[in-house]
Design a protein around this motif. Structure first.
Motif, PDB file in Angstrom:
ATOM      1  N   ALA A 208       0.768  -1.466  -0.078  1.00 54.51           N
ATOM      2  CA  ALA A 208       0.189  -0.009   0.115  1.00 54.51           C
ATOM      3  C   ALA A 208       1.021   1.248   0.071  1.00 54.51           C
ATOM      4  CB  ALA A 208      -0.577   0.039   1.171  1.00 54.51           C
ATOM      5  N   GLY A 209       1.775   1.274  -0.928  1.00 55.77           N
ATOM      6  CA  GLY A 209       2.804   2.407  -1.006  1.00 55.77           C
ATOM      7  C   GLY A 209       2.044   3.317  -2.034  1.00 55.77           C
ATOM      8  N   SER A 210       2.744   3.978  -2.956  1.00 53.67           N
ATOM      9  CA  SER A 210       2.281   5.116  -3.712  1.00 53.67           C
ATOM     10  C   SER A 210       1.161   4.659  -4.563  1.00 53.67           C
ATOM     11  CB  SER A 210       3.384   5.576  -4.756  1.00 53.67           C
ATOM     12  OG  SER A 210       4.478   6.340  -4.017  1.00 53.67           O
ATOM     13  N   ILE A 211       1.337   3.519  -5.363  1.00 54.83           N
ATOM     14  CA  ILE A 211       0.044   3.183  -6.157  1.00 54.83           C
ATOM     15  C   ILE A 211      -0.898   2.458  -5.549  1.00 54.83           C
ATOM     16  CG2 ILE A 211       1.046   1.024  -7.491  1.00 54.83           C
ATOM     17  CD1 ILE A 211      -0.729   4.516  -8.939  1.00 54.83           C
ATOM     18  N   GLY A 212      -0.437   1.472  -4.669  1.00 52.54           N
ATOM     19  CA  GLY A 212      -1.499   0.557  -3.858  1.00 52.54           C
ATOM     20  C   GLY A 212      -2.226   1.555  -2.891  1.00 52.54           C
TER      21      GLY A 212
ATOM     22  N   VAL B 239      -5.631  -5.407   3.891  1.00 53.07           N
ATOM     23  CA  VAL B 239      -4.356  -4.996   3.209  1.00 53.07           C
ATOM     24  C   VAL B 239      -3.220  -5.736   4.138  1.00 53.07           C
ATOM     25  CG1 VAL B 239      -2.851  -3.109   2.604  1.00 53.07           C
ATOM     26  CG2 VAL B 239      -5.237  -2.785   2.457  1.00 53.07           C
ATOM     27  N   LYS B 240      -2.251  -6.212   3.299  1.00 62.30           N
ATOM     28  CA  LYS B 240      -0.912  -6.859   3.888  1.00 62.30           C
ATOM     29  C   LYS B 240       0.052  -6.006   3.376  1.00 62.30           C
ATOM     30  CE  LYS B 240       2.715  -9.257   4.512  1.00 62.30           C
ATOM     31  NZ  LYS B 240       3.918  -8.417   4.128  1.00 62.30           N
ATOM     32  N   GLY B 241       0.623  -4.781   4.403  1.00 60.12           N
ATOM     33  CA  GLY B 241       1.461  -3.835   4.014  1.00 60.12           C
ATOM     34  C   GLY B 241       2.945  -4.286   4.259  1.00 60.12           C
ATOM     35  N   GLY B 242       4.017  -3.537   3.956  1.00 60.42           N
ATOM     36  CA  GLY B 242       5.310  -3.725   4.254  1.00 60.42           C
ATOM     37  C   GLY B 242       5.763  -3.590   5.622  1.00 60.42           C
ATOM     38  N   SER B 243       7.203  -3.041   5.708  1.00 65.74           N
ATOM     39  CA  SER B 243       7.702  -3.185   7.028  1.00 65.74           C
ATOM     40  C   SER B 243       7.737  -1.769   7.609  1.00 65.74           C
ATOM     41  CB  SER B 243       9.175  -3.579   7.014  1.00 65.74           C
ATOM     42  OG  SER B 243       9.774  -2.910   5.956  1.00 65.74           O
ATOM     43  N   SER B 244       7.227  -0.923   6.883  1.00 66.92           N
ATOM     44  CA  SER B 244       7.237   0.619   7.505  1.00 66.92           C
ATOM     45  C   SER B 244       5.950   0.859   8.039  1.00 66.92           C
ATOM     46  CB  SER B 244       7.583   1.535   6.251  1.00 66.92           C
ATOM     47  OG  SER B 244       6.106   1.587   5.403  1.00 66.92           O
ATOM     48  N   ASN B 245       5.485   1.940   8.631  1.00 68.25           N
ATOM     49  CA  ASN B 245       4.255   2.306   9.137  1.00 68.25           C
ATOM     50  C   ASN B 245       3.221   2.836   8.146  1.00 68.25           C
ATOM     51  OD1 ASN B 245       5.436   4.633   8.910  1.00 68.25           O
ATOM     52  ND2 ASN B 245       4.752   5.300  11.024  1.00 68.25           N
ATOM     53  N   ARG B 246       3.700   2.936   6.951  1.00 68.03           N
ATOM     54  CA  ARG B 246       2.770   3.535   5.759  1.00 68.03           C
ATOM     55  C   ARG B 246       1.350   2.986   5.903  1.00 68.03           C
ATOM     56  NH1 ARG B 246       6.104   3.527   0.121  1.00 68.03           N
ATOM     57  NH2 ARG B 246       4.760   5.446  -0.513  1.00 68.03           N
ATOM     58  N   THR B 247       1.413   1.582   5.825  1.00 66.94           N
ATOM     59  CA  THR B 247      -0.136   0.987   5.635  1.00 66.94           C
ATOM     60  C   THR B 247      -1.116   1.412   6.881  1.00 66.94           C
ATOM     61  OG1 THR B 247       0.965  -0.824   4.654  1.00 66.94           O
ATOM     62  CG2 THR B 247      -1.326  -1.269   5.486  1.00 66.94           C
TER      63      THR B 247
ATOM     64  N   ALA C 103      -1.675  -7.730 -10.764  1.00 66.53           N
ATOM     65  CA  ALA C 103      -0.387  -7.040 -10.361  1.00 66.53           C
ATOM     66  C   ALA C 103      -0.273  -5.770 -10.873  1.00 66.53           C
ATOM     67  CB  ALA C 103       0.739  -7.869 -10.765  1.00 66.53           C
ATOM     68  N   PHE C 104      -0.065  -4.765  -9.951  1.00 67.84           N
ATOM     69  CA  PHE C 104       0.275  -3.329 -10.570  1.00 67.84           C
ATOM     70  C   PHE C 104       1.747  -2.989 -10.871  1.00 67.84           C
ATOM     71  CE2 PHE C 104      -3.323  -2.020  -7.679  1.00 67.84           C
ATOM     72  CZ  PHE C 104      -4.310  -2.028  -8.706  1.00 67.84           C
ATOM     73  N   THR C 105       2.634  -3.964 -10.283  1.00 68.07           N
ATOM     74  CA  THR C 105       4.222  -4.017 -10.471  1.00 68.07           C
ATOM     75  C   THR C 105       4.450  -3.867 -11.993  1.00 68.07           C
ATOM     76  OG1 THR C 105       4.149  -5.377  -8.820  1.00 68.07           O
ATOM     77  CG2 THR C 105       6.147  -5.237  -9.954  1.00 68.07           C
ATOM     78  N   GLY C 106       5.046  -2.677 -12.267  1.00 73.85           N
ATOM     79  CA  GLY C 106       5.586  -2.080 -13.440  1.00 73.85           C
ATOM     80  C   GLY C 106       6.265  -3.602 -14.234  1.00 73.85           C
ATOM     81  N   SER C 107       7.177  -4.148 -13.686  1.00 75.81           N
ATOM     82  CA  SER C 107       7.918  -5.073 -14.383  1.00 75.81           C
ATOM     83  C   SER C 107       7.467  -6.497 -14.456  1.00 75.81           C
ATOM     84  CB  SER C 107       9.187  -5.455 -13.610  1.00 75.81           C
ATOM     85  OG  SER C 107       8.948  -5.888 -12.348  1.00 75.81           O
TER      86      SER C 107
ATOM     87  N   ILE D 193      -1.880  -1.135 -14.969  1.00 79.60           N
ATOM     88  CA  ILE D 193      -0.918   0.043 -14.716  1.00 79.60           C
ATOM     89  C   ILE D 193      -1.920   1.123 -14.352  1.00 79.60           C
ATOM     90  CG2 ILE D 193       0.622   1.366 -15.501  1.00 79.60           C
ATOM     91  CD1 ILE D 193       1.962  -1.149 -15.397  1.00 79.60           C
ATOM     92  N   PRO D 194      -2.138   1.452 -13.189  1.00 75.92           N
ATOM     93  CA  PRO D 194      -3.048   2.572 -12.685  1.00 75.92           C
ATOM     94  C   PRO D 194      -2.244   3.904 -12.990  1.00 75.92           C
ATOM     95  CG  PRO D 194      -2.825   0.932 -11.098  1.00 75.92           C
ATOM     96  CD  PRO D 194      -1.751   0.691 -12.102  1.00 75.92           C
ATOM     97  N   ASN D 195      -2.852   5.091 -12.918  1.00 75.22           N
ATOM     98  CA  ASN D 195      -2.216   6.383 -12.584  1.00 75.22           C
ATOM     99  C   ASN D 195      -2.810   7.097 -11.413  1.00 75.22           C
ATOM    100  OD1 ASN D 195      -4.667   7.299 -13.549  1.00 75.22           O
ATOM    101  ND2 ASN D 195      -3.857   8.557 -15.219  1.00 75.22           N
TER     102      ASN D 195
END
Ligand SMILES: NC(=O)c1ccc[n+]([C@@H]2O[C@H](COP(=O)([O-])OP(=O)(O)OC[C@H]3O[C@@H](n4cnc5c(N)ncnc54)[C@H](OP(=O)(O)O)[C@@H]3O)[C@@H](O)[C@H]2O)c1
Length: 254
Positions: free
Chosen positions: A7-11, A30-38, A89-93, A112-114
């Motif tokens: 759940a970073g910029s695009i999520g 939501v399953k977020g990453g290791s920071s407190n962003r989520t 998946a939204f992941t660009g690659s 690919i959302p904007n």
């Protein structure tokens, strides 16, 4: 129930767009990453947060919004619970083929959302795996529809579509800033200059979308012979505006 991994910029923008435009936050896990962003986003929007991908078991659709370095690990974990789910998946690659390579028979899509998804005015290109049914596509549309337009394209067009719709909000921001600078140079108050430039961008885009005329005809309509607007258009051409935009897309594509 729908799930998000990342759940970073695009999520975060997609989740915000969903909730702010009427999608029930109680239906989002939501399953977020290791920071407190989520956690911070969760406090604003009120969705459910989990610590492990396994806890997304009760969802029908899972959106992956992690970057390239994290996606393989995420997919390997997701495989254990994904057999009956639709995975986007939204992941660009990412690519449908790569997603399938790890997830096997799971139905997958690459989208690919904007960033305007955040205010329900997004433009998202999507490519589905061949086993997606019309009903499955309708289901994805009924979710992402809350965030704006969703357009199915062949995967070889997803990258350029992502650049034209996804990098260009920043290009437009630069244009709006430059227009405001010009207004200030000619005596407008800064706040009013921004308001005018942003209001114009919204209004002109709305007119371009709703009008039966294409943008070139709309420009013709407001350029009277020898008038100030055609002199401005000529100056844009003289200073390479059109070419600068094309080069900006070239650079983003490189
Ligand atoms: N930004 C855009 O406009 C945009 C548009 C379309 C597509 N994309 C693509 O979307 C992908 C993500 O881009 P982004 O800009 O959103 O990056 P971002 O802001 O760095 O967000 C990625 C998020 O993934 C989280 N994450 C990492 N590993 C995770 C894991 N194992 N489980 C759960 N969450 C995990 C990170 O959490 P922490 O913050 O806690 O570390 C981070 O918040 C990229 O591949 C990008 O190409 C981006």
């Amino acid at each position: 129930m729908i799930g998000f991994i990342g759940a970073g910029s695009i999520g975060g923008a997609v989740i915000t767009g969903l909730v702010k435009n009427g999608f029930n936050a109680d239906e989002i896990i939501v399953k977020g990453g290791s920071s407190n962003r989520t956690k911070l986003l969760c406090e604003q929007l009120g969705f459910q947060m989990v610590k492990k991908i396994k806890q997304l078991e009760d969802t029908d659709v899972i959106f992956i919004a992690v970057g390239a370095s994290a996606i393989d690990g995420v997919l390997k974990e997701l495989k254990e619970i994904a057999s009956d789910k639709l995975v986007v998946a939204f992941t660009g690659s990412a690519s449908v083929a790569n997603l399938k390579k790890i997830l096997g028979s799971v139905k997958v899509a690459h989208a690919i959302p904007n960033t305007p998804v955040k205010v329900g005015a997004g433009f998202t290109g999507i490519t589905y795996s061949e086993d997606f049914t019309d009903e499955d596509k309708k289901k994805i549309g009924s979710i992402l529809g809350y965030t704006g337009q969703l357009v199915e394209v062949p995967e070889n067009q997803l990258g350029i579509l992502g650049t034209v719709a996804g990098c260009s909000p920043a290009f437009l921001d630069v244009f709006i800033e430059a227009l405001s600078d010009a207004g200030v140079k000619h005596g407008l108050d800064r706040k009013l200059a921004y308001e005018a430039a942003i209001g114009m961008a919204i209004g002109a885009s709305k007119l371009a979308k709703q009008s039966e005329l294409n943008v070139s005809a709309l420009k013709d309509e407001v350029t009277s012979p020898g008038g100030s607007t055609i002199r401005g258009v000529a100056a844009l051409e003289e200073y390479g505006f059109r070419n600068a935009v094309i080069k900006a897309v070239d650079a983003a594509e490189d």
